[in-house]
Design a protein around this motif. Sequence first.
Motif, mmCIF file in Angstrom:
data_model
loop_
_atom_site.group_PDB
_atom_site.id
_atom_site.type_symbol
_atom_site.label_atom_id
_atom_site.label_comp_id
_atom_site.label_asym_id
_atom_site.label_seq_id
_atom_site.Cartn_x
_atom_site.Cartn_y
_atom_site.Cartn_z
ATOM 1 N N PRO A 99 -11.275 12.273 -16.000
ATOM 2 C CA PRO A 99 -11.832 12.489 -14.661
ATOM 3 C C PRO A 99 -10.898 12.075 -13.528
ATOM 4 O O PRO A 99 -11.013 12.598 -12.417
ATOM 5 N N ALA A 100 -9.959 11.175 -13.787
ATOM 6 C CA ALA A 100 -9.027 10.743 -12.738
ATOM 7 C C ALA A 100 -8.176 11.901 -12.234
ATOM 8 O O ALA A 100 -7.640 11.850 -11.129
ATOM 9 N N LYS A 101 -8.066 12.952 -13.025
ATOM 10 C CA LYS A 101 -7.262 14.114 -12.633
ATOM 11 C C LYS A 101 -8.077 15.169 -11.882
ATOM 12 O O LYS A 101 -7.550 16.213 -11.511
ATOM 13 N N ALA A 102 -9.338 14.909 -11.650
ATOM 14 C CA ALA A 102 -10.205 15.865 -10.953
ATOM 15 C C ALA A 102 -9.840 15.963 -9.481
ATOM 16 O O ALA A 102 -9.276 15.038 -8.898
ATOM 17 N N ASP A 103 -10.187 17.074 -8.888
ATOM 18 C CA ASP A 103 -9.956 17.304 -7.463
ATOM 19 C C ASP A 103 -11.151 16.748 -6.687
ATOM 20 O O ASP A 103 -12.177 17.414 -6.523
ATOM 21 N N LEU A 104 -11.016 15.523 -6.218
ATOM 22 C CA LEU A 104 -12.094 14.829 -5.519
ATOM 23 C C LEU A 104 -12.467 15.533 -4.211
ATOM 24 O O LEU A 104 -13.641 15.588 -3.833
ATOM 25 N N LYS A 105 -11.487 16.115 -3.550
ATOM 26 C CA LYS A 105 -11.747 16.812 -2.285
ATOM 27 C C LYS A 105 -12.668 18.015 -2.506
ATOM 28 O O LYS A 105 -13.600 18.250 -1.741
ATOM 29 N N THR A 106 -12.413 18.759 -3.571
ATOM 30 C CA THR A 106 -13.275 19.908 -3.882
ATOM 31 C C THR A 106 -14.682 19.454 -4.209
ATOM 32 O O THR A 106 -15.657 20.021 -3.700
ATOM 33 N N LEU A 107 -14.805 18.420 -5.034
ATOM 34 C CA LEU A 107 -16.131 17.895 -5.361
ATOM 35 C C LEU A 107 -16.858 17.430 -4.103
ATOM 36 O O LEU A 107 -18.061 17.678 -3.942
ATOM 37 N N GLN A 108 -16.153 16.771 -3.194
ATOM 38 C CA GLN A 108 -16.779 16.298 -1.962
ATOM 39 C C GLN A 108 -17.238 17.461 -1.092
ATOM 40 O O GLN A 108 -18.320 17.424 -0.520
ATOM 41 N N ASN A 109 -16.445 18.518 -1.012
ATOM 42 C CA ASN A 109 -16.855 19.687 -0.234
ATOM 43 C C ASN A 109 -18.051 20.389 -0.874
ATOM 44 O O ASN A 109 -18.946 20.864 -0.170
ATOM 45 N N GLN A 110 -18.086 20.444 -2.197
ATOM 46 C CA GLN A 110 -19.246 21.004 -2.880
ATOM 47 C C GLN A 110 -20.489 20.157 -2.586
ATOM 48 O O GLN A 110 -21.570 20.692 -2.294
ATOM 49 N N LEU A 111 -20.323 18.843 -2.639
ATOM 50 C CA LEU A 111 -21.433 17.946 -2.325
ATOM 51 C C LEU A 111 -21.876 18.121 -0.879
ATOM 52 O O LEU A 111 -23.079 18.185 -0.601
ATOM 53 N N ASN A 112 -20.933 18.220 0.039
ATOM 54 C CA ASN A 112 -21.281 18.408 1.446
ATOM 55 C C ASN A 112 -22.126 19.662 1.646
ATOM 56 O O ASN A 112 -23.090 19.663 2.415
ATOM 57 N N ALA A 113 -21.772 20.740 0.948
ATOM 58 C CA ALA A 113 -22.550 21.980 1.052
ATOM 59 C C ALA A 113 -23.973 21.749 0.544
ATOM 60 O O ALA A 113 -24.947 22.177 1.177
ATOM 61 N N TYR A 114 -24.104 21.045 -0.564
ATOM 62 C CA TYR A 114 -25.444 20.756 -1.102
ATOM 63 C C TYR A 114 -26.230 19.819 -0.186
ATOM 64 O O TYR A 114 -27.433 20.006 0.022
ATOM 65 N N LEU A 115 -25.555 18.817 0.369
ATOM 66 C CA LEU A 115 -26.248 17.888 1.282
ATOM 67 C C LEU A 115 -26.739 18.614 2.535
ATOM 68 O O LEU A 115 -27.845 18.351 3.023
ATOM 69 N N ALA A 116 -25.924 19.528 3.051
ATOM 70 C CA ALA A 116 -26.313 20.280 4.247
ATOM 71 C C ALA A 116 -27.509 21.180 3.952
ATOM 72 O O ALA A 116 -28.471 21.227 4.732
ATOM 73 N N VAL A 117 -27.458 21.875 2.833
ATOM 74 C CA VAL A 117 -28.593 22.740 2.478
ATOM 75 C C VAL A 117 -29.833 21.900 2.213
ATOM 76 O O VAL A 117 -30.943 22.267 2.626
ATOM 77 N N GLU A 118 -29.663 20.756 1.565
ATOM 78 C CA GLU A 118 -30.811 19.881 1.342
ATOM 79 C C GLU A 118 -31.454 19.481 2.672
ATOM 80 O O GLU A 118 -32.678 19.530 2.817
#
Length: 191
Positions: A99-118
């Motif tokens: 998981p340390a090699k994951a793209d944290l920025k992409t995950l955060q943007n995906q989360l932001n989209a979900y938080l906004a829709v929520e």
Amino acid sequence: MLVNSFVILSLVATALSAPLSLLRRANPCFVTGSVALPAEVANSLQGLKAVTCNAKRQVAPGVPDVTSGGIAFSSIDFQKSSLSPLGFALATFKTPTDPAKADLKTLQNQLNAYLAVEAGVRSQPNSSALLARLKGPKFFIQFQIARVQTAKGVALGVADTVEHQLGKVTKNAVGAKASEIAQVTALSKQL
């Protein structure tokens, strides 16, 4: 005289509170409904300033499509899948074996989209059924972010830990199969 002072103080207090309520009413573009947001959600809106809206497309009744960091909610919308919300999240929001090699920025943007829709969904009346299903993918993304941060050695608060997020995912796994819960549990040990 005491009564007049009380009346004047009441009027002043009302006048001073008006600008605060107007500021709170200046909602982001995705909060289109009339239902007051819970404090936890309202407080998170500050972190979603960069989220933009596409009013030409709705992703839920009254809620426009949103974009964060180039990721549109419509491109990661669990509602378009025949899988359970958690099954969709497992298939969509993957991390590398390390998981340390994951793209944290992409995950955060995906989360932001979900938080906004929520937030948008919560602002709409009669939205509890959709909200219940929306939480599964949202918490799964938070879980993945916790895994990535843990793997990178970031010290996390109790509410941000993998264990805490695992509990949120399993508690909000509407319609999930036992095998999907087992997959998430297995991921919680891959740090």
